[in-house]
Design an enzyme around this catalytic site. Structure first.
Site, PDB file in Angstrom:
ATOM      1  N   LYS A 156       0.863  -1.175   0.000  1.00 23.56           N
ATOM      2  CA  LYS A 156       0.000   0.000   0.000  1.00 23.56           C
ATOM      3  C   LYS A 156       0.901   1.227   0.000  1.00 23.56           C
ATOM      4  O   LYS A 156       1.680   1.433   0.931  1.00 23.56           O
ATOM      5  CB  LYS A 156      -0.917  -0.001   1.236  1.00 23.56           C
ATOM      6  CG  LYS A 156      -1.972   1.111   1.220  1.00 23.56           C
ATOM      7  CD  LYS A 156      -1.434   2.429   1.708  1.00 23.56           C
ATOM      8  CE  LYS A 156      -2.446   3.566   1.459  1.00 23.56           C
ATOM      9  NZ  LYS A 156      -1.855   4.900   1.752  1.00 23.56           N
ATOM     10  N   GLU A 230       9.490   2.415  10.764  1.00 23.63           N
ATOM     11  CA  GLU A 230      10.488   3.466  10.575  1.00 23.63           C
ATOM     12  C   GLU A 230       9.748   4.784  10.603  1.00 23.63           C
ATOM     13  O   GLU A 230       8.947   5.079   9.697  1.00 23.63           O
ATOM     14  CB  GLU A 230      11.254   3.307   9.265  1.00 23.63           C
ATOM     15  CG  GLU A 230      12.515   4.166   9.266  1.00 23.63           C
ATOM     16  CD  GLU A 230      12.811   4.828   7.955  1.00 23.63           C
ATOM     17  OE1 GLU A 230      12.794   6.082   7.909  1.00 23.63           O
ATOM     18  OE2 GLU A 230      13.059   4.112   6.974  1.00 23.63           O
ATOM     19  N   CYS A 264      13.871  11.082   5.689  1.00 21.97           N
ATOM     20  CA  CYS A 264      13.779  10.581   7.058  1.00 21.97           C
ATOM     21  C   CYS A 264      15.108  10.715   7.781  1.00 21.97           C
ATOM     22  O   CYS A 264      15.148  11.024   8.969  1.00 21.97           O
ATOM     23  CB  CYS A 264      13.339   9.119   7.053  1.00 21.97           C
ATOM     24  SG  CYS A 264      11.710   8.830   6.340  1.00 21.97           S
ATOM     25  N   GLU A 364      10.425  17.080  14.286  1.00 17.41           N
ATOM     26  CA  GLU A 364      10.764  16.818  12.889  1.00 17.41           C
ATOM     27  C   GLU A 364      10.245  17.961  12.021  1.00 17.41           C
ATOM     28  O   GLU A 364       9.112  18.403  12.176  1.00 17.41           O
ATOM     29  CB  GLU A 364      10.174  15.482  12.438  1.00 17.41           C
ATOM     30  CG  GLU A 364      10.707  15.024  11.094  1.00 17.41           C
ATOM     31  CD  GLU A 364      10.351  13.577  10.782  1.00 17.41           C
ATOM     32  OE1 GLU A 364      11.118  12.926  10.060  1.00 17.41           O
ATOM     33  OE2 GLU A 364       9.311  13.104  11.257  1.00 17.41           O
TER      34      GLU A 364
END
Length: 462
Positions: A156, A230, A264, A364
């Site tokens: 997906k 992750e 990331c 982040e």
């Protein structure tokens, strides 16, 4: 709404639409995957490897097409987009190269009258949920080793990059992969959580935000299946006084701004020992001023738009808030004419006089901005590096290998780099600590998360 729309960050147009899978189509995919996996796990490993190598060849043969699609789906500059296709091939090829050794039976010392060994068995059907920022590089980490290990895979992908799932499956089907072994599904959030709860799913691999990762883990709770997560990072770089200054500037700044900072493991905060600090900042500013912000389909563009307007607004908010809290901005957005509020186009920014009370240095960001802070020594740098809820990677720039390794032992991160950053070596385990996730992909260790040990204890009767 029974369809997804990919809105291109290039011009905010609808790049493509796809129907969402119906409940019946989801169940059919599950049934086909379970049936196909039963036969696939019995397929000799040499044949699984051969099909994988053929799929890699099919995939890389379409590099130009795939790069253009990436450019339009998520805004990667066309001059940089092909590198992701090559990275996919590098990782997939390595995992195929080590498959026989990594999946071989574990033979034990001889014991008279007995045959004993441990076999690695596939888990069954693996569900891989991949993000848009590196749609091929994130997916390949889980998909290819899962298939090589004998699992079936349902992929997906993000609504921003649906073609990535379709192209990966297409490459394997063209290589002769049996029907049902590798399928994609376009799903809404509710269907994803219901799929995670399905007894047919035996492993979940998710790459994305901490919030959604927690929801995935909650959905899988009580099912006793493997869950690999992750969940991003706030990755630091530390420049020691003995570093090659110009090299450190060029490498760390590229690590911060490549893919418009939407990585990331991109560098989001930089700590520089005080003897190099002023010079580092000066050179970093000069380098960033050379970027060209513009449409990613223009070959001259080196910095593309963020994935969507809301993402650019989020980053602008962090920058504005940091400046209001005392940070100094060194890049004038006027020098980047494509920068316009209300669009995905955002000028790069370097901030100094930053501290960890700012969201820019603790949360982040996922955008083209980096904070640079002066530190006295290794101890101060280490304290700041570890002062984070994330722990994906950390980069050290130094000419002293022994000192860097000792420092790396004390850094709370899944990967420690020396004199490089923002790169995944497929021979090394890819993992995170703290809120950067759990589990492992790539390397021979990655196969351990996609198989279960089965012991054979055979007594010989003469």
């Amino acid at each position: 709404m029974n369809k997804l729309q990919c809105i291109s960050p290039i011009d905010n147009s609808v790049y493509l639409e796809r129907p969402l899978a119906s409940p019946g189509e989801i169940q059919t995919a599950l049934d086909n995957a379970q049936k196909a996996q039963t036969a696939w796990k019995q397929t000799p490993l040499t044949e699984r490897i051969a099909i994988t190598r053929a799929a890699i060849k099919n995939f890389t043969a379409k590099e130009s097409q795939l790069a253009e699609e990436l450019c339009w789906m998520m805004g990667r500059p066309i001059r940089q987009a092909p590198s992701e296709i090559r990275g996919f091939a590098e990782r997939a090829t390595y995992m195929a190269d080590i498959a026989e050794a990594a999946l071989a039976d574990i033979r034990l010392p001889e014991k008279p009258g007995f045959v004993r060994f441990i076999r690695r068995e596939p888990l069954g059907v693996a569900l891989v949920i991949a993000p848009w920022n590196y749609p091929y590089l994130t997916a390949v980490n889980a998909v290819v080793p899962a298939l090589l290990a004998g699992n079936a895979v349902l992929l997906k992908h993000s609504a921003q990059t649906p073609l990535a799932a379709e192209r990966m499956v297409e490459a394997f089907v063209e290589a002769g992969l049996p029907r049902g072994v590798f399928q994609y599904l376009h799903l809404n959030h509710g269907d994803i959580e219901r799929l995670v709860c399905s007894p047919a799913i035996k492993h979940l691999s998710f790459t994305g935000s901490v919030k959604v990762g927690a929801a995935m883990e909650y959905a899988a709770a009580g099912r006793f299946i493997g869950v690999g997560l992750e969940l991003g990072g706030k990755d630091p770089a530390y420049v020691r006084a003995d570093a090659d200054l110009q090299y450190a500037v060029e490498t760390a700044i590229d690590g911060a701004f490549f893919n418009s900072g939407q990585s990331c493991c991109g560098i989001e905060r930089i700590y520089v020992q005080e003897t190099l600090y002023e010079d580092f900042v000066e050179r970093a500013i000069a380098l960033v001023r050379q970027y060209r912000l513009g449409r990613p389909d223009d070959p001259e563009t080196t910095l593309g738009p963020l994935v969507r307007v809301e993402a650019a607004d989020f980053v602008r908010g962090q920058i504005d808030e940091a400046i209001a809290q005392g940070a100094s901005a060194h890049i004038d957005p006027v020098d980047f004419p494509a920068d316009k509020r209300g669009t995905s186009y955002l000028a790069p920014q370097i901030l100094t006089e930053v501290h960890h009370g700012m969201r820019l240095m603790s949360d982040e960001t996922f955008g083209p901005v980096v904070g640079i802070r002066k530190v006295r020594d290794d101890e101060e740098a280490l304290a700041l590096i570890n002062d984070s809820e994330y722990g994906l990677t950390a980069a050290i720039f130094s000419s002293d290998l022994e000192a860097a390794e000792a420092l790396g032992d004390r850094i709370e991160a899944g990967t420690v780099f020396l004199n490089r950053c923002d790169y995944l070596d497929p021979a090394l385990a890819w993992s995170g600590v703290k809120n950067s996730g759990r589990g492992c992909t790539l390397s021979s260790i990655g196969y351990e998360h996609l198989t279960r040990p089965k012991s054979f204890h055979l007594k010989i009767r003469l």
